[in-house]
Design an enzyme around this catalytic site. Structure first.
Site: not given
Ligand code: ZN
Length: 219
Positions: A135, A177-178
């Site tokens: 990330c 994830h987003e």
């Molecule tokens: Zn991230």
């Protein structure tokens, strides 16, 4: 340990449309904005629904800025809170894996640029996939996260068109994830923590799958 006598509050107050416009204009003015990192409360606060706070021009400029920040990082996804904009907007784009074996094992096909407004997702099927991910807001580390192999995402396109679309493989991982970012969630919240690897160690786990890492690190 030190104790601060001043506890500023961030991120929890809902911004008015005017305040959101001012914030976005400030963030995207000038050079590319920095990516905020773990410890900033904006990453732990559910982002606000986009309900027309920005006009089409400003929304377009925000998305273009987010795309530039993502490219410069470089990364394959970026959510509004990562540039301290607490709006439910994310951008995705992936060239795919350079290595054929990696691409096949991880179902990492190219994902053309996509902007998601107010996205949500749900599993499409029961298959799960465990791979290392990182990330931009947690620099220096990667960890294994078990995620849905495929998801059905519902979102609005920047032009206002409502969309439901199935994402599979690596693109599905990016969507999860987003979208998690927009709910105040970091990938580490879902990670198998024993897999955590500093970038300088991660090269040893570059195999297409995580089996060697699983044996070596015991997760
Ligand atoms: Zn991230």
């Amino acid at each position: 340990m030190s104790i601060s006598d001043h506890h500023p509050r961030h991120g929890s107050a809902r911004l008015s449309a005017d305040a959101m416009v001012d914030l976005v204009e400030t963030v995207i003015a000038g050079d590319l904005p920095p990516i905020v990192t773990a410890g900033h409360p904006v990453l732990r606060t559910p982002a606000q629904e986009f309900d027309g706070q920005l006009d089409d021009d400003l929304l377009g400029r925000l998305i273009a800025c987010m795309r530039s920040v993502m490219h410069a990082a470089p990364g394959v996804g970026l959510a509004g809170p990562q540039i301290a904009v607490p709006l439910r907007i994310a951008v995705l784009e992936d060239q795919g894996a350079g290595d054929d074996a990696v691409a096949a094992a991880r179902s990492r096909r190219p994902l053309p640029f996509t902007a998601l407004v107010n996205p949500s997702y749900r599993a499409s099927g029961d298959a799960m996939a465990a791979f290392y991910e990182g990330c931009l807001s947690v620099p220096g580390y990667q960890a294994v996260v078990e995620r849905h192999h495929a998801v059905e995402a519902t979102y609005t396109q920047p032009d206002g068109v409502s969309t439901t679309r199935i994402f599979e493989g690596w693109p599905a991982r990016i969507v999860q994830h987003e979208t998690d970012h927009l709910n105040g969630r970091l990938y580490l919240d879902r990670a198998l923590l024993r897999s955590l690897s500093a970038d300088r160690e991660h090269g040893r786990w570059a195999q297409p799958t995580v089996e060697e890492a699983r044996r070596g690190l015991g997760f």
